[in-house]
Scaffold this active site. Structure first.
Site, PDB file in Angstrom:
ATOM      1  N   GLU A 260      39.758 -17.444  45.292  1.00 14.93           N
ATOM      2  CA  GLU A 260      40.106 -16.549  46.401  1.00 14.93           C
ATOM      3  C   GLU A 260      40.327 -15.185  45.759  1.00 14.93           C
ATOM      4  O   GLU A 260      41.353 -14.931  45.142  1.00 14.93           O
ATOM      5  CB  GLU A 260      41.370 -17.101  47.075  1.00 14.93           C
ATOM      6  CG  GLU A 260      41.512 -16.647  48.502  1.00 14.93           C
ATOM      7  CD  GLU A 260      42.499 -15.506  48.624  1.00 14.93           C
ATOM      8  OE1 GLU A 260      42.045 -14.351  48.512  1.00 14.93           O
ATOM      9  OE2 GLU A 260      43.692 -15.768  48.805  1.00 14.93           O
ATOM     10  N   CYS A 294      45.226  -9.371  49.915  1.00 16.25           N
ATOM     11  CA  CYS A 294      43.768  -9.260  49.734  1.00 16.25           C
ATOM     12  C   CYS A 294      43.010  -9.154  51.056  1.00 16.25           C
ATOM     13  O   CYS A 294      41.850  -8.766  51.051  1.00 16.25           O
ATOM     14  CB  CYS A 294      43.185 -10.312  48.820  1.00 16.25           C
ATOM     15  SG  CYS A 294      43.956 -11.843  48.842  1.00 16.25           S
TER      16      CYS A 294
END
Ligand code: SIN
Length: 492
Positions: A260, A294
């Site tokens: 990720e 993010c």
């Protein structure tokens, strides 16, 4: 200021390997500092490659027994872990805020967010069904069984020190895997507290092991896991360069990977959007955790006809944000995690201005009686941003909103997709046909339509392109920790 928690033993200051809470092999310590002041307030072991290998020894030895524990029993242990995490929400929230810097309300919120993954995967543990496949020939039974992959190495980030641990470790344990974990060097305390609560909940010795390590020693710890054939999976949240390194280095032992990685999320406001909703959505998505997320919108595109009205409304909201330490109850934005982070934000703003952007609000470091430390940056809005600027090419990971004016849908889709990254995208529109078209055209793993808060335990979280692969949360989150074994029985 001293850190007050109800249960001081939730700061064990040692790392758990097998049955022992222990020091690093060479007894070296890693200091933990408060991002609000950079003052050191705790320390943990600075783990070595030897500790990393010892953790794998423990996890490998514990695997056969843990995978054999009935799923329902594993689920009950995870449920107890969830309950303990929520019972200690205040202490954990304080730990998060102190070592990571986010306001206390967000720290408490993160604990609940982390617990939601533990609860979710406790429930999913009992649903890891296989399949009976209709055999194409007589006299055979064909099965697809789901099995735990084995020892999992989880390398977790500092921006959500509780939630990212929970989102990785809970599905691993639910699937029947054992775990070795290395939390980020900036935020080891929350993870140690969570591991302690997991042990209290009944996770057996060796099933969950944690090695804390400094930035300098992280490579030797992670390399020890990459080189070890017994580690069957790496799960990592962090930067794309590190993700690529892990993918390359794990090729020799063909480990399963969940990555990720970085995002560079576009946030698009079409001229048919509800502007107030779009401003609300951007405030929620951008300023959560001070922009250190993010999925944080990194490039904001506003259609020409509504550009000025949108900027005016946004600037009024951004200018009113309260920046300050987590200890001040009204703080909405805390300090950034460290000096490197603030330096990067400042570099991005300076580069944007040098290339023609204009600062409408913020644009500089903050240091005053309230923000009395080196890591504060003022919430910032820039207009006239363009694709050449550093803030458009890489994640700023801070409270900066660079706005680009656009004319047409085709132009903005090309701009939104014009990045190697593909984690999240957001857009605001009330045109139903446009909504389907744009959702289909965006090259990201996550799309928010008229919504700025996307993450939830029941939803698949993950990216495409250079934002990585694998999904966390949802029913798919468990699959990442399992493989399928095909069993064919003949002569029936
Ligand atoms: C992240 O920033 O890596 C996770 C953010 C989230 O869970 O929303």
């Amino acid at each position: 200021m001293p850190l007050h928690i109800e249960r001081p033993d939730l700061m064990p200051r040692r790392m758990l390997i097998g049955t022992d809470w222990r020091e690093a092999a060479d007894a070296r310590r890693l200091d933990v500092s408060d991002p609000a002041t950079d003052a050191i307030f705790a320390s943990v072991p600075d783990g070595t490659a030897a500790d990393a290998r010892a953790a794998v020894d423990a996890a490998h030895a514990a695997f056969p027994a843990w995978r054999a524990v009935p799923a329902k029993q594993r689920a009950q242990i995870l449920k107890r872990w969830n309950d303990l995490v929520m019972a200690h929400q205040e202490d954990l929230g304080r730990l998060i805020s102190r070592e990571q810097g986010k306001p206390l309300a967000e720290g408490r919120g993160e604990v609940a967010y982390a617990a939601s993954y533990i609860e979710w995967f406790a429930e999913e543990a009992t649903r890891a069904n296989g399949e009976i496949i209709p055999a194409p020939v007589a006299g055979r039974r064909m099965l697809a069984l789901r099995e735990p992959v084995g020892v999992v190495a989880a390398v977790t980030p500092w921006n959500f020190p509780a939630a990212m641990i929970a989102r990785k470790i809970a599905p691993a344990l639910a699937a029947g895997c054992t775990v070795v974990c290395k939390p980020a060097e900036d935020t080891p305390l929350t993870s140690l507290a969570l591991v302690k609560l997991a042990a209290e909940a009944g996770v057996p010795s060796g099933v969950l092991n944690i090695v804390t390590a400094s930035r300098e020693r992280t490579p030797e710890v992670v390399d020890a896991w990459l080189d070890d054939v017994r580690v069957r999976k790496i799960t990592f949240t962090g930067s794309t360069p590190v993700g690529k390194h892990l993918a390359r280095r794990s090729a020799d032992t063909l480990k399963k990977l969940s990555l990720e990685l970085g995002g560079n999320a576009p946030f698009i406001v079409f001229d048919d959007a509800d502007l107030d909703a779009a401003v609300d959505g951007l405030m929620a998505a951008k300023f959560r955790n001070g922009g250190q997320t993010c999925v944080s919108p990194n490039r904001v595109f506003v259609q020409a006809r509504v550009h000025d009205a949108f900027v005016d409304r946004l600037v009024a909201r951004v200018g009113a944000l309260k920046v300050g330490p987590a200890t001040q109850a009204d703080s909405q934005i805390g300090p950034m995690i460290n000096a490197r982070a603030v330096d990067k934000i400042e570099r991005h703003v300076k580069d944007a201005v040098a290339r023609g952007a204009r600062v409408v609000v913020g644009g500089k470091r903050l240091r005053d009686a309230r923000c009395d430390g080196p890591n504060y940056f003022a919430p910032t809005v820039l207009v006239n941003a363009d694709a050449t600027m550093e803030c458009s090419c890489e994640e700023t990971f801070g409270p900066v909103v660079p706005i680009t004016r656009f004319e047409s849908e085709a132009e903005v889709i090309a701009a939104a997709n014009g990045t190697p990254f593909g984690l999240a995208a957001y857009f605001y529109s009330t045109d139903v046909r446009r909504i389907s078209r744009v959702a289909d055209a965006l090259e990201t793993g996550i799309v928010g339509i008229n919504e700025g808060a996307l993450a939830a335990e029941a939803a698949p979280f993950g990216g495409v392109k250079e934002s990585g692969y694998g999904r966390e949360g949802s029913v798919h989150g468990l699959e990442d920790y399992m493989h399928i074994k095909y069993v064919c029985q003949g002569q029936l």
